[in-house]
Each structure stands twice: as C-alpha cells, then as structure tokens.
Scaffold this motif. Structure first.
Motif, PDB file in Angstrom:
ATOM      1  N   ASP A 223       0.830  -1.204   0.000  1.00 17.69           N
ATOM      2  CA  ASP A 223       0.000   0.000   0.000  1.00 17.69           C
ATOM      3  C   ASP A 223       0.867   1.258   0.000  1.00 17.69           C
ATOM      4  O   ASP A 223       0.451   2.311   0.510  1.00 17.69           O
ATOM      5  N   ALA A 392     -14.548  -2.106   6.232  1.00 17.96           N
ATOM      6  CA  ALA A 392     -13.770  -2.244   4.999  1.00 17.96           C
ATOM      7  C   ALA A 392     -14.153  -3.528   4.270  1.00 17.96           C
ATOM      8  O   ALA A 392     -14.525  -4.532   4.887  1.00 17.96           O
ATOM      9  N   LYS A 395     -10.159  -5.995  -1.216  1.00 16.19           N
ATOM     10  CA  LYS A 395      -9.570  -5.124  -2.229  1.00 16.19           C
ATOM     11  C   LYS A 395     -10.128  -5.442  -3.609  1.00 16.19           C
ATOM     12  O   LYS A 395     -10.259  -4.553  -4.452  1.00 16.19           O
ATOM     13  N   MET A 398     -13.363  -3.567  -4.019  1.00 17.88           N
ATOM     14  CA  MET A 398     -13.108  -2.152  -4.256  1.00 17.88           C
ATOM     15  C   MET A 398     -12.683  -1.914  -5.703  1.00 17.88           C
ATOM     16  O   MET A 398     -13.111  -0.938  -6.340  1.00 17.88           O
ATOM     17  N   ALA A 410     -16.487   4.782   2.001  1.00 14.82           N
ATOM     18  CA  ALA A 410     -15.666   3.785   2.698  1.00 14.82           C
ATOM     19  C   ALA A 410     -15.762   4.039   4.192  1.00 14.82           C
ATOM     20  O   ALA A 410     -15.444   5.135   4.670  1.00 14.82           O
ATOM     21  N   ARG A 431      -4.825   1.744   2.173  1.00 19.46           N
ATOM     22  CA  ARG A 431      -5.111   0.725   1.163  1.00 19.46           C
ATOM     23  C   ARG A 431      -6.016   1.248   0.062  1.00 19.46           C
ATOM     24  O   ARG A 431      -5.850   0.919  -1.114  1.00 19.46           O
ATOM     25  N   ASP A 432      -7.006   2.078   0.416  1.00 18.51           N
ATOM     26  CA  ASP A 432      -8.074   2.400  -0.530  1.00 18.51           C
ATOM     27  C   ASP A 432      -8.003   3.802  -1.118  1.00 18.51           C
ATOM     28  O   ASP A 432      -8.869   4.179  -1.911  1.00 18.51           O
ATOM     29  N   HIS A 435      -8.366   4.460  -4.992  1.00 21.74           N
ATOM     30  CA  HIS A 435      -9.574   4.091  -5.725  1.00 21.74           C
ATOM     31  C   HIS A 435     -10.380   5.329  -6.105  1.00 21.74           C
ATOM     32  O   HIS A 435     -10.794   6.099  -5.230  1.00 21.74           O
TER      33      HIS A 435
END
Length: 823
Positions: A223, A392, A395, A398, A410, A431-432, A435
């Motif tokens: 990440d 969450a 992945k 997502m 999120a 991590r996100d 996106h």
C-alpha cells in the motif's frame, strides 16, 4: 480470455481524481519523458489459499509447571500446543480459502439472532510453507486479507501478530523467522469468532484470500504508492507518493520512476516522474514527485475510465528491483451545501445503497464472480453509490467498484481513538486511497457518543489521521442523533451524514446552511420477496412497500424527502440486498433481514421496480406487481401496483381497462381490482405513446425446472464462480410464482459452493446439494476447478417435475501462482 472480459458490464480501464476544497499535498518533483517499457516485476505475489487444515473449536494450552518448562515457554520459537511447529494436525479437515466456517453451521434457535442463529466460536488453521533456497535474502511478507474476528498468528513457533478486527488486512514480515529448502515453515492462526464487532452476520475464519509476497530487500511497501489525480488552476496533475523500505544490511541508492497509461496511451508514452534516493538498512523513506497530465479521459459513474500507474525501483546498474501497478481515475468532486454533490462539475444525486458483505450460500466468503453479479444487479436499479456498512471490504470488491462506476462511502468499523483502532483507520485509508470510487471516508456509524464533546474530540483525532494520508476526499460520519447539541460530531466532519431523522433535514439545514449533508442511511422498509399478503404470525410481509421499521420509512417516502431537497446530496438506502442476521421485526425462525431492495440471492423484490422508476431517467421503465396466481380468491379485491418513470400508466385486466392514471413518481400507481384468472397488463405512456408494456399471467401448474446462468462462461482458475437461477415453470415456460419444490443438484466439471432461495425463515442448510425453491425461485452457486477446462454440467431434479440441465463452458485463463505448501 480473462475474467474481466467474461463479466457483463465490466469496463476496460478507468479511474478517478480530485476534490476542490480538499486538495493540499506538497510535492517536489522531477519530470521526464519515459522511454523504457514496463518490465515484469521481480516481486512474486503468491496465493496462499491451499494447504490449510482446519479445526473447529478451541485447543487450550496446557498449564506450564516447573522452571525449565516456564523458561522455555518464554522464548521465541517455543510456542506450545496447536501453535507449535511440531503439532500433529493430520486429523484436521483440509480446507481451501476463502473459508467462512460459520456458513457451514446449522441454524439453531439457541444461537445469536443477529448472527443468523449460527454458532461462531473459536477455530484453528494450520499450514506448512516451503521456501526455496533462492528465496533466502528476499523480503517475505504474509498478507491475510480478512480474518473474523480476533486473530493470533504464529510462524515457526513465534507469536508474530495479534489482530483486533475481522475487517482489516494483516501484513506480517516473515523474513526474520523463515527457513529455506526442505525444512518447512509452520504457520498457525487461532481465530476467536466469539468476539463480535457488529449486529449482523459476520462469519468466521480466514474468509478472504491469503498471500505470500516475495520482494527484493529494497522494495515498495505494501500500500506504498499513492497516485490520485487532482485538478487545480494549472490543470491536471498526479501527485505521487512512494514509500520505500530497505530490509537489507547495507545502504542502497535507487531510482524511483512512475508512468501513467491506459489502453490508448500505454505507460511510457507520456512524461513520467523520477527521483533518486538512498535508503539506510532497515530504514524507509517517502518519495514525492508530481506528474503533469493533459487531457485525460475522465472517470464517472457512467464512463468509469481507469489508468494504470506503474511505479518501478531500479538500482544504480539499472536492474529492476521492484515494480507495482495501481490504478487511477481522473475526476473532480465537491459537495455544495445548497446544491448537493458534483462529480466532474456536474450535479449527481447520490442514489446509493448500504451493503453488508455476505451472500446466500457462501456467507462472507464471497467469490469475485458473485460480487460482480451483485454490482451488476445494483447498476440495473440506476444505483450509482454504495456505502459499505459498516466496515472495509476486500480489495477485489473495491477494484470492481472502480470498474463498474460506483461512488463508494468507505466506512471505518470501530469508533475508537486508541492506538490499535487508529491503526485500523490508517490501514483503511492507505489501502483504498487510490480508488477513484472512494469519495467519502466515514469514521463511524450511529455511536451513542455522537452528540457529546467526547465524541467530537474523538472524531477530531480520527479525521486528523485520515487527512494526514488523504486530503482529496471529505470526512463524514453517519449520525443517528445529537445533531443539535452544543458540541457534537457534526462540528468535526466535513460533510454530515444523517441516518433516518428525515424530519431534521430542514431544521439542520436552517441551523447550518453552510454545512453539506446527505442521507447516510434511510428507509429500512420491509418486504418478503414474492409475497403480497402480510401474515405476521407466519413472519411474511407483503411486497407493496407499506411496511417499514419503526425508525424508518418506506422506499417511496424516503426518496421523496431527499429528491425534493437539493441541499440533501442523496441517499443510501438500507439495504441493497437482504443479509444474514438482524431479521427485524421478527426473531426465530427468521434468520435473515427483510430490508433489502433485493433478497439474499439478488432476486427482485417490488423495491427493485420502485427504485428503477425513481432513479432511471434515460429510458422508460415499468414494473408490475403482484403475480396473477390467486386461485381460490376469485372475485376478491387484489391490490395491483405499477412502477414507472413514464408520464402515464394504464392497467388492463383480461383486456379491459381498469383506469389510466397520471404517474406519481414518488408514490407509484395503484388499482384495486377483483381477481379473475387470466392476465393483468400495464402500459406506460409518454406523450400518449406506449413506451413500455408488462404482462403478468396466471400460470399453469409447474411441470419442469429451468436453470439460467449469469455469465456465458467460467475461467478454470479454481476461483471463478457464478450464481445460477433455478425456476419451476409451467408448460408455456412461465415461472410459477408459488412453487416451493425441493431441488436436488448434481454437478460435474465444477463444484457447488452454496445454495439459497431468499426465504428469510428457511432453516435449510445453505451447503450441500439440496434446497427448496421459495416463491418460484432458487439459486445455486457453482465454481470452476483449477486447470480443468471443458464444460461444467449442472443437473437439477424435483419430484414430479421434468429435470433441467445446464452446460457452462469452462475456459483456460490466468491462474494465480500459489505459494508451495505441503499440499
């Protein structure tokens, strides 16, 4: 052919970008045109789903008695009992991940109602890993994408991790403990699923994928790339942040380089970003540069265009040390306190749903193919946004939201500003944050402290953590009260989410005219799919959208309150699908919810027709309920409901008009007519022209079964799965809406991994090869077998009905490389 090509409606490439008013990242950059084509990354990402052995129940550690035993037990590598590398697990059950062990449990009245009456408890997983001699010197990381709920992890007898949530990933550096060659490595996970984080079905065990990642000692951290495009007065650019770690024993100098491309303009054909840095042993560094980008294709909910971002590390001798590809999307977003939400400077009313992560038959271990099915079903409603409640997601899910064009709220699971829980929040954002689908960070849902100074102080700290990692999206929280206290959470967030409390929209807006707001949760309407007479004793609720929880509203009323107010940015309906657990307003034997727009299998309830009529603008839609099988009710009044976005709608009963009405876009249209076998027909008109027609007919008795696949093929990777719809049909091939036959399945060339029918009071197992239809429909989820191409054949039988057969091509495709284990 890859899996994405097999998914209907999946876009090729596309992603997202910025938020005026929430953009502020310092960048120091050197840009240069790239002339080097991307090369294969030397990192290995290996699936660790095979080789596991499972034990249901706890294995307590025996008491330690005596000095020598006490001394030894205090040492690294000296784990005892089932955590010991020497433990004999040969009698344990072999399993393949993802594995939700709770989904295999019977439904028992003594269980927890909110967990769908399935027992959870403690369980153990063990595996033995082989690392080759050539792996010696690499950085080796274990990644567990999701373990429900609390996890303790041992590697080669050393306790290497304790994790306190079932929703965040666990990243563990195994390098210091690994052995190579014939000496296998012991990996043990104890799962405590007695611990609960929510009031819904949470499953249990290693329910998401596991991975081993092997990298050069100098590498990009997990990440560790942040490349989210932004637009300012100078145009589009991509601030890039790369975190590099050196697990080696000497200082290394490396070149960091990033390219951005898509199918039309591959990476390396535009200017990229480059920097050179030195990293000390066991040190990390963050590299920043900025890449200008002219005339990008924009990501939106209708055209979700994605770009590939390729970041490489090379040595002083130009050897590639590591390479990571992420995705990005160019978009702008902003909330306006008077006019709502804007995407790419265009107003977009949020037509969203709340979702839990489980599905019929598979619990929380939902295959990517089934998640893709669920997203396509939501798109068919006109849905453009998802609130992942309240945690969450995987992945892969997502990434699918990026491809399909959903805006994602999120949401963090635990409202807690202590270090362990702040680390979970930080993980979620890290991590996100690439996106493009993510447009809001939510720090909590419905917390009792929301209206207090303490809640305000906690959110201040949580928001600060979010903004230290990402300033391009606003922070919100889903508030169910406390909006008007002197100091509350609404004072600490950028955008206020309101759960229910629809009567507070106007007062809150009047009190805070400069504060953007939206409905973070509403409706909680209740209906049983395919049922049109309420019988609360039998725990059946009619599907006319007349029932709602005491705190909620019908689908029709909730949307009216939002759609008639520009300053309310949009909705997140509770919920898109039914889910296991929380079977309000009932208890036993109800074991799944009644809230869904669709049932637990993704089959239509009447709410599907309502939301299509409310949300779809670019084409005429028309839905008609109920079915027209009412034997024994001849002459009795039956409520008929039409849902359309057209100007007028007319109902015909056996060819005779029952009245033409001007469409009510909020309440829909209703008639009460005496039942007579035959058919009802609805005709929708625009400018006096028929634009859509729907007919519901009285069917004959069921004579046969029918199987309908979701996608044309499967990929032989052992992971691809899809739901199959099962129907009982009459001699004319019409679905018989009251059929409830027991179906038995046989399969060849694949596996059955779950069964469902959408009945919230069914006590039948969701595993095995037998399950009843419910109101004419059932679902069986099939999965491919790794490396076995050819044809998956499914055979369905029921007493008194003609059997059905279905053949699905299983095609060769990419198979993820797996970490060698004892299997």
């Amino acid at each position: 052919m890859n899996r994405r090509e097999l998914f209907k409606g999946a876009s090729a490439l596309g992603l997202a970008a910025s938020t005026p008013g929430f953009v502020s990242r310092a960048v120091a950059a050197t840009t240069s045109p790239s002339v080097v084509a991307p090369v294969a990354s030397p990192r290995q990402v290996l699936l660790l789903n095979k080789g596991w052995r499972f034990f249901a129940g706890d294995i307590p550690f025996s008491p330690i008695i005596g000095h020598d035993a006490t001394y030894d037990a205090a040492k690294a590598g000296a784990a005892r009992g089932a955590a010991s590398p020497k433990f004999d697990d040969s009698a344990w059950q072999p399993v393949t991940l993802p594995h939700d062990f709770v989904s295999f449990q019977p439904i028992e009245e003594s269980g927890n109602v909110d967990q769908g009456y399935r027992r959870r408890g403690v369980a153990w997983y063990r595996n033995m890993l082989r690392f080759e001699p050539q792996d010696d010197g690499k950085h080796i990381e274990l990644q567990l994408d999701g373990v429900a709920t609390f996890a303790t992890v041992w590697f080669n007898g050393t306790l290497v991790n304790r994790n306190w949530s079932g929703y965040n990933s666990i990243y563990i550096d195994l390098t210091p403990y690994a052995t190579y060659g014939d000496q296998l490595n012991s990996l043990v996970v104890r799962v405590d699923a007695e611990a609960m984080e929510g009031w819904w079905y949470e499953g249990g065990g290693l329910y998401r994928d596991a991975w081993i990642v092997k990298r050069n000692p100098v590498h990009i951290k997990t990440d560790g790339v942040f490349a989210h495009p932004v637009k300012d007065e100078h145009g589009w650019h991509v601030p890039v942040e790369v975190t590099i770690y050196n697990s080696g024993d000497k200082t290394e100098t490396v070149r960091v380089h990033t390219d951005i491309g898509d199918e039309k303009s591959p990476a390396g054909t535009r200017p990229g970003g480059t920097k050179q840095v030195s990293i000390a042993p066991l040190g990390s560094t963050v590299v920043n540069y900025d890449i200008p980008f002219a005339n990008p294709h924009l990501w939106s909910v209708d055209t979700p265009h994605l770009y590939q971002v390729t970041t490489s590390l090379t040595s002083e001798t130009d050897a590639v040390l590591d390479q990571v590809t992420t995705h990005a999307g160019f978009r702008t977003q902003r909330f306006d306190a008077q006019k709502g939400f804007f995407l790419n400077d265009q107003p977009v009313k949020l037509k969203g749903v709340c979702l839990h992560q489980d599905h019929a038959g598979v619990g929380t271990a939902v295959p990517d193919g089934v998640n893709d099915f669920r997203l396509r079903r939501l798109k068919s409603l006109g849905c453009n946004a998802i609130r992942f409640s309240h945690n969450a997601q995987s992945k892969e899910l997502m990434e699918a939201c990026d491809r399909h064009g959903f805006l994602v709220m999120a949401e963090n699971r635990n409202f807690n500003a202590s270090p362990d829980y702040m680390a979970q929040l930080e993980w979620l954002v890290r991590r996100d944050r690439n996106h493009p689908s993510v447009f809001l960070w939510s720090v909590f849902n419905e917390e009792p402290m929301q209206g207090t100074p303490a809640g305000y102080q906690m959110v201040r700290r949580m928001s600060s953590v979010v903004k230290s990692l990402d300033t391009t999206r606003p922070v919100t929280a889903a508030m169910s009260g406390g909006l008007f206290t002197p100091l509350n959470v609404s004072h600490a967030v950028d955008v206020v989410g309101i759960n229910y409390q629809q009567g507070q929209y106007d007062p809150f807006h009047a009190a805070h005219p400069d504060k953007p707001m939206f409905s973070s949760e509403d409706s909680s309407a209740l209906m049983t799919r395919g049922a049109f007479v309420t019988d609360k004793k039998a725990q059946v609720l009619a599907s006319y959208d007349d029932e709602a929880a005491g705190w909620g509203e019908t689908h029709r009323d909730a949307w009216k309150q939002i759609d008639t107010r520009d300053f309310v940015a949009g909705t997140f309906v509770w919920t898109g699908f039914d889910y296991h657990g929380e079977p309000k307003p009932f208890n036993w034997p109800s074991n799944s919810s009644y809230f869904g727009i669709m049932d637990l299998c993704g089959f239509d309830k009447t709410a599907v027709h309502i939301h299509r009529a409310q949300w779809i603008k670019d084409k005429p839609v028309l839905g008609l309920v109920p079915h027209w099988n009412w034997a024994g009710s001849e002459g009795e009044p039956i409520m008929v409901m039409a849902c359309t976005n057209a100007e007028e709608v007319e109902l015909f009963v056996n060819g005779k008009s029952a009245g033409r009405q001007k469409t009510d876009k909020y309440e829909m249209n209703r008639w009460t007519v005496p039942y007579a076998a035959g058919r009802i027909e609805a005709r929708a008109y625009n400018s006096a022209k028929v634009v859509s027609t729907v007919i519901n007919e009285t069917t004959g008795k069921p004579v046969a079964l029918r199987l309908t696949q979701d996608r044309p093929a499967l990929i032989a990777d052992g992971r691809d799965a899809q739901p199959i719809m099962v129907e009982a049909v009459d001699v004319k091939g019409r679905t018989v809406p009251l059929a409830n036959h027991m179906i038995t399945y046989e399969i060849a060339g694949g596996a059955i991994i779950g069964l469902g029918n959408g009945d919230p009071i069914s006590l039948e197992p969701e595993k095995g090869n037998r399950r009843s239809l419910f109101n004419g429909l059932g679902q069986v989820i099939v999965q491919s077998i790794e490396a076995q191409t050819g044809t998956l054949k499914l055979h369905a039988t029921a007493p008194g009905l003609k059997p059905a057969d279905l053949s699905i091509p299983v095609k060769a495709g990419p198979i993820p490389q797996s970490q060698p284990t004892r299997a």
